[in-house]
Write a protein that holds these residues in place. Structure first.
Motif, short mmCIF file in Angstrom:
data_model
loop_
_atom_site.label_atom_id
_atom_site.label_comp_id
_atom_site.label_asym_id
_atom_site.label_seq_id
_atom_site.Cartn_x
_atom_site.Cartn_y
_atom_site.Cartn_z
N TYR A 28 -0.91 -1.87 -13.86
CA TYR A 28 -2.09 -1.92 -14.74
C TYR A 28 -2.47 -0.53 -15.27
CZ TYR A 28 -6.93 -2.39 -16.26
OH TYR A 28 -8.09 -2.34 -16.99
N SER A 29 -2.24 0.50 -14.46
CA SER A 29 -2.58 1.88 -14.88
C SER A 29 -1.88 2.26 -16.18
CB SER A 29 -2.19 2.89 -13.78
OG SER A 29 -2.91 2.64 -12.60
N LEU A 41 -9.45 -8.62 -22.57
CA LEU A 41 -8.96 -9.91 -22.13
C LEU A 41 -8.57 -9.87 -20.65
CD1 LEU A 41 -7.98 -12.82 -22.84
CD2 LEU A 41 -5.76 -11.82 -23.43
N TYR A 42 -7.86 -8.80 -20.25
CA TYR A 42 -7.47 -8.64 -18.86
C TYR A 42 -8.72 -8.61 -17.97
CZ TYR A 42 -5.46 -6.69 -14.60
OH TYR A 42 -5.07 -6.50 -13.29
N PHE A 84 -0.78 -14.16 -23.54
CA PHE A 84 -0.88 -15.17 -22.49
C PHE A 84 -0.53 -14.59 -21.13
CE2 PHE A 84 -0.38 -17.93 -26.25
CZ PHE A 84 -1.43 -18.81 -26.03
N ILE A 85 0.48 -13.71 -21.11
CA ILE A 85 0.87 -13.05 -19.86
C ILE A 85 -0.28 -12.21 -19.31
CG2 ILE A 85 2.40 -11.29 -18.86
CD1 ILE A 85 4.57 -12.35 -20.86
N ILE A 86 -0.95 -11.47 -20.20
CA ILE A 86 -2.09 -10.63 -19.79
C ILE A 86 -3.22 -11.50 -19.24
CG2 ILE A 86 -3.94 -9.15 -20.68
CD1 ILE A 86 -1.79 -7.84 -22.48
N GLY A 130 -5.05 -10.70 -10.92
CA GLY A 130 -5.62 -9.43 -10.48
C GLY A 130 -6.98 -9.63 -9.81
N GLY A 131 -7.81 -10.51 -10.37
CA GLY A 131 -9.12 -10.81 -9.78
C GLY A 131 -8.98 -11.49 -8.44
N ILE A 132 -8.05 -12.44 -8.34
CA ILE A 132 -7.80 -13.12 -7.06
C ILE A 132 -7.31 -12.12 -6.02
CG2 ILE A 132 -6.33 -14.83 -5.90
CD1 ILE A 132 -6.39 -16.44 -8.55
N GLY A 133 -6.43 -11.19 -6.45
CA GLY A 133 -5.85 -10.20 -5.55
C GLY A 133 -6.89 -9.30 -4.89
N GLY A 134 -7.92 -8.90 -5.65
CA GLY A 134 -8.98 -8.06 -5.09
C GLY A 134 -9.69 -8.75 -3.93
N ASN A 135 -9.97 -10.03 -4.09
CA ASN A 135 -10.61 -10.81 -3.02
C ASN A 135 -9.68 -11.00 -1.83
OD1 ASN A 135 -13.38 -12.28 -4.03
ND2 ASN A 135 -12.03 -11.79 -5.73
N ILE A 136 -8.39 -11.23 -2.11
CA ILE A 136 -7.42 -11.42 -1.03
C ILE A 136 -7.35 -10.17 -0.15
CG2 ILE A 136 -4.93 -11.52 -0.54
CD1 ILE A 136 -4.66 -13.54 -2.81
#
Length: 392
Positions: free
Chosen positions: A224-225, A248-249, A298-300, A307-313
């Motif tokens: 992402y960087s 969008l991301y 669509f990929i983004i 990415g949002g799910i990953g932060g919580n995980i």
């Protein structure tokens, strides 16, 4: 009534986290203006971002534990007050060294507030709803990343650099007033000793969790960087389209936070096990179709949700390994994620310089493979612990 009060508390915590992340991330959009204003190079101006992250990584191991015995409302007001003061000094100073100090000093208190916010949110309702409450606070993290950069840039270009800094101060001031007026006193009934908190570091499960979080965060933020650079050189988007894709991301990131609360409440282990493979599939699509503008959008979108799910995980993964010391565990989480971001960005940068921008994805996939190597032994260990506990 209690439910409504708890919901208000979670919203105030979300606002406070947004104010702090807004201060951390917002300057990324105005670094060129800061360099011009203070007559320093862009790399020197970048110190206000990198030193902030370093301060967070260092203090995450220490300060949350030191403040864990104090009244939580007092701690929240103290940290927000420090951030307000730092932003006000940043707005009026004409000296870059003073600006750097005004940024780095509050950064040390960033993990204190954020770890406290996650801990209080998780304890605000039933045990079953803990992940959902934490996910709401994570919306503040995402919003700080999503809105901080474009809004501060817009304010700075339309008015002045000082007004952008005052925007950061305004958000934290609103959070301070809301905390003062609506958050009840929260004394700590039983303070954990430092020994009890540090004892969690003697467990293999804790270190496997830390490793998994570093690798998962490295996989997300390492790639992402360089998203703006990827969209410019590989997809050949115009700059205004790149800005739209970054929005969008970020918006998708917020949606991911909302989904994550339900997933971790109902299917925690299954979610964690499948996450690296889901993100890996997105990265493979990114590698294959990165030069096509419509598929890339669509990929983004999917990447942002993941990415949002990953932060919580990552937060869940460390705190569930040390439930008896939540503040210390959340401090470990913040240190691990910042280390993951730093290492991920460095390694993925090597893939770009050694190969090409398109190959930054390979760095992300490498980190995902490493995360799998840490996740599965941790799951096996956790299952054995549960069996032995139930037997006992």
């Amino acid at each position: 009534m209690t439910t409504k009060r708890n919901q208000l508390l979670v919203y105030i915590l979300t606002l406070g986290v947004f104010g702090i992340l807004n201060t951390e991330m917002g300057v990324i959009g105005i670094l060129p203006l800061i360099a011009d204003h203070f007559h320093v190079s862009i790399s020197t101006a970048g110190l206000i971002v990198s030193l902030f992250a370093l301060a967070v990584a260092v203090s995450g191991l220490i300060l949350p534990s030191l403040f864990s015995g104090m009244n939580r409302k007092t701690v929240m007001l103290l940290v927000l007050g420090i951030f307000i003061a730092g932003n006000l000094v940043s707005a009026i100073t004409t000296d870059f060294t003073v600006l750097l100090i005004a940024r780095v000093v509050p950064a040390f208190f960033h993990p204190v507030y954020c770890s406290l916010a996650f801990t209080v949110a998780a304890a605000s309702g039933s045990k079953d709803d803990a992940s959902k409450a934490v996910a709401k606070v994570f919306v503040g993290v995402s919003a700080g990343m999503v809105l901080g950069v474009p809004v501060s840039s817009l304010i700075a270009t339309a008015t002045s650099l000082a007004h952008a800094m005052l925007f950061f101060a305004t958000v934290t001031t609103v959070a301070f007033i809301a905390t003062l007026l609506f958050v009840p006193s929260m004394p700590v009934a039983k303070r954990l000793s430092y020994g009890t908190q540090l004892r969690v570091l003697r467990r293999s499960i804790t270190w496997l969790s830390i490793a998994a979080v570093i690798f998962m965060n490295g996989a997300v933020f390492g790639v992402y960087s360089y998203l703006a650079e990827y969209l410019k050189t590989v997809t050949n988007y115009a700059w205004n389209t790149i800005s739209l894709m970054l929005f969008l991301y970020g918006a998708a990131n917020i949606v991911g936070n909302m989904i994550a609360g339900k997933l971790l409440t109902n299917h925690a282990l299954r979610t964690v096990k499948s996450y690296p493979f889901a993100l890996g599939a997105v990265y493979i699509m990114l590698f294959i179709m990165g030069q096509f503008s419509v598929p890339m959008a669509f990929i983004i979108l999917i990447w942002g949700v993941l990415g949002g799910i990953g932060g919580n995980i990552t937060q869940y993964w460390i705190v569930s390994a040390a439930p008896e010391a939540p503040e210390f565990a959340n401090g470990l989480f913040l240190t691990s994620t910042n280390l993951g971001t730093t290492i991920g960005a460095s390694v993925c940068g090597l893939f770009i310089s050694g190969l090409s921008t398109q190959n930054v994805v390979l760095g992300g996939i490498l980190f995902l493979i490493l995360s799998i190597a840490a996740i599965y032994p941790r799951i096996s260990m956790y299952s054995r612990l549960e069996v032995s506990n139930n037997a006992g």
